[in-house]
Design an enzyme around this catalytic site. Sequence first.
Site, mmCIF file in Angstrom:
data_model
loop_
_atom_site.group_PDB
_atom_site.id
_atom_site.type_symbol
_atom_site.label_atom_id
_atom_site.label_comp_id
_atom_site.label_asym_id
_atom_site.label_seq_id
_atom_site.Cartn_x
_atom_site.Cartn_y
_atom_site.Cartn_z
ATOM 1 N N GLU A 176 -4.510 0.115 5.212
ATOM 2 C CA GLU A 176 -3.656 0.592 6.290
ATOM 3 C C GLU A 176 -4.174 1.920 6.821
ATOM 4 O OE1 GLU A 176 0.335 -0.081 6.668
ATOM 5 O OE2 GLU A 176 0.606 -0.963 4.695
ATOM 6 N N LEU A 225 14.570 3.891 9.996
ATOM 7 C CA LEU A 225 15.802 3.359 10.585
ATOM 8 C C LEU A 225 16.781 3.016 9.458
ATOM 9 C CD1 LEU A 225 14.462 1.041 13.434
ATOM 10 C CD2 LEU A 225 15.141 3.435 13.537
ATOM 11 N N ASP A 277 5.463 -1.759 11.457
ATOM 12 C CA ASP A 277 4.372 -2.018 10.538
ATOM 13 C C ASP A 277 3.073 -2.424 11.238
ATOM 14 O OD1 ASP A 277 3.336 -2.047 8.087
ATOM 15 O OD2 ASP A 277 4.274 -3.885 7.397
ATOM 16 N N ASP A 313 -1.688 -9.064 11.124
ATOM 17 C CA ASP A 313 -0.836 -8.987 9.937
ATOM 18 C C ASP A 313 0.648 -9.113 10.278
ATOM 19 O OD1 ASP A 313 -0.295 -8.550 7.214
ATOM 20 O OD2 ASP A 313 -0.047 -6.407 7.522
ATOM 21 N N GLN A 336 0.831 -1.205 0.000
ATOM 22 C CA GLN A 336 0.000 0.000 0.000
ATOM 23 C C GLN A 336 0.865 1.255 0.000
ATOM 24 O OE1 GLN A 336 -3.375 -0.094 2.671
ATOM 25 N NE2 GLN A 336 -3.470 -2.321 2.566
#
Length: 564
Positions: free
Chosen positions: A295, A381, A467, A447, A258
């Site tokens: 999302e 990161l 995430d 997920d 996405q």
Amino acid sequence: MRYSRLRLRFSILFSLTTLILFFLLALHTLLWSTAELEPPEQALIRHKPPSDMPFWSAFHQPNVYDLQATDSNKLTNRSSSITRQRINELFELVRNARNNQVGSSNLKKDSDHNRKWSFGKFAGQKPQTGSNDTNTHTDTADSVGVQGAKSNIQSKFTATEKVTSEHDKIQLRYFILDALLKWKKQHMNDTTISLGDVMHDSLAQDEPERLNTTWFQYIKTITNFRVYDPNSSELKNVFKHLQHGAISEANEMSQGTQIKILLGLPNGLQGLLKPYRVPRNYQTQPDHFYFSDIERHHAEIAAFHVDKVLGFNRVPPLIGRFFNITSDIREKATAELAKTFFISPANNTCFRGHCSYYCDTSHAVCGKPGDFLEGSVQVLLPRPPEINWQKITHPYRRSYSAIKQVEWESNENFCYEHVMIDEDYHNRLLLDMMDLSAFDFLIGNLDRHHMMRINSLGTNTGLVHLDNGRSFGRYDSDDLSILTPIRQCCFFRYATFMRLYKIYHQGFSKLVADSLNAGEDLQTILVEEHLEALDRRLEILFAHLDTCMKKYEVTGVMINDGIY
Ligand SMILES: *[C@@H]1O[C@H](CO)[C@@H](O)[C@H](O)[C@H]1NC(C)=O
Ligand SMILES: *[C@@H]1O[C@H](CO)[C@@H](O)[C@H](O)[C@H]1NC(C)=O
Ligand SMILES: *[C@@H]1O[C@H](CO)[C@@H](O)[C@H](O)[C@H]1NC(C)=O
Ligand SMILES: *[C@@H]1O[C@H](CO)[C@@H](O)[C@H](O)[C@H]1NC(C)=O
Ligand SMILES: *[C@@H]1O[C@H](CO)[C@@H](O)[C@H](O)[C@H]1NC(C)=O
Ligand SMILES: *[C@@H]1O[C@H](CO)[C@@H](O)[C@H](O)[C@H]1NC(C)=O
Ligand SMILES: *[C@@H]1O[C@H](CO)[C@@H](O)[C@H](O)[C@H]1NC(C)=O
């Protein structure tokens, strides 16, 4: 005579009134049904704040227009299977067990511990499972190709296995307790490793100017135990830039399914933007699978705060931000991204981007109203080749298919046969995975296909909870399958339990709400129903741990592996 005329007049009046009433009713019904046929986009517009609201004053507008966009339906069944009193009892039990459990525990004296049982012999009968997935990692922020990993899972589980006996299970549990105790002894003097130290020399040689940045000051606070220091001035500086820093470039993040935008920020920082997609009280469609769920920026924000409140500090710093979609994104976009911008019929600025889910004109990201967009921005990161990541396929990964099941869903011995038997889990990773399972259950995240950690920080390093955009999908139900690792393995980290208990007493949802209110410009990140769900789920988690401790004793479940 006069009387009958009066009656006639009256009945005419009556029929007239009835007729008018009927007519009004029909008109209303007609209007109502056309309103329902309006496309959803237009329905939303009716709830937007006045369009003449200046951009900056919108800062302090609660997203009330969001809250009217979809109906909430409250969970009516609030009964919990565990009482407050029982949770207090559990705390006493765990604390006392810990006090008695000095050194190498009293487990060895137990009569059912068969010292002749050999792990090597037991494991030799089993097909090698191995969850090593040492491909270096190229996407620190999102889902990788769902396809490739799926075939990996299937090939792993084709061998049919004989059922593990109760005796073997008990001995395997003793073996794991021993292994973790050994691991703890080996690592109890481990010093904290800072990512700044790891990266310093090569930066000093190749790009010395980057050492004198807010970015590097922050990198120095990343250690093998946490990805930020919650009270540090470095964290405040990172937030300042993520929230208000001038954007130098906006580029699409190529990995992931996405839309995500990579933002160039001042002082060496890069941010990962997930834009507003759905209202705060949007509930995942019952017919949508977790892998096609959209999302949500507010889920990312809320997950950061929940992780912080839980004391993990393992979600990289992330904060909500207001954007002017034109000046912040369109004017800074790479050519590829800029091509996908357009003006919607409602005169909002929109872009499509390129990705496999929801990147078409009917699912575009639009300013609402006009140029106004909110989103979450997470610090990016460092990635390979600067540092190494380890990407571990989650043993309790879902099938990512509408028609297939995976083994853990039907095999109650899955933990014994695939996790405990795997040497890769004879260390802190086992309890890190339990922490993650608890975290994912609380936020409702289905997920979690991989576990990520920074290999450059050595072997005693925790997971990075990356995430979380598909968490907080529903507040009216709790997906117990997310707790399967805890239910099937029945191991849990002592320090995490102690923190959970403290949080339970202080009021979990209140701590999360306070954290959100203190740090965020965006309003109402979690609607009341989601906050209630957090409290409810924490109790359910305690109930699961209670069941485990009844079955395997407190000392057989709660493990102090020296990690806090
Ligand atoms: C409410 O929850 C309890 C315990 O989880 C369950 O036994 C009961 O059947 C539920 N009732 C309804 C109406 O769903
Ligand atoms: C996993 O990795 C470790 C260390 O790299 C190695 O010793 C072990 O054999 C690997 N396991 C499998 C199943 O490949
Ligand atoms: C850790 O430190 C303690 C006390 O300094 C020492 O007794 C112990 O042997 C050390 N353990 C390891 C594994 O180095
Ligand atoms: C770091 O930057 C500051 C101002 O940005 C400057 O004053 C200082 O000299 C720099 N230090 C080094 C070692 O480059
Ligand atoms: C951060 O500050 C809070 C309150 O000021 C304190 O309770 C907490 O222990 C501190 N955390 C750390 C890691 O120092
Ligand atoms: C957003 O930026 C554009 C271009 O700089 C500007 O014309 C517009 O007025 C801005 N919108 C708001 C709401 O400030
Ligand atoms: C969009 O803007 C155009 C030109 O400014 C205007 O004519 C039109 O009415 C606007 N449409 C809406 C839906 O506001």
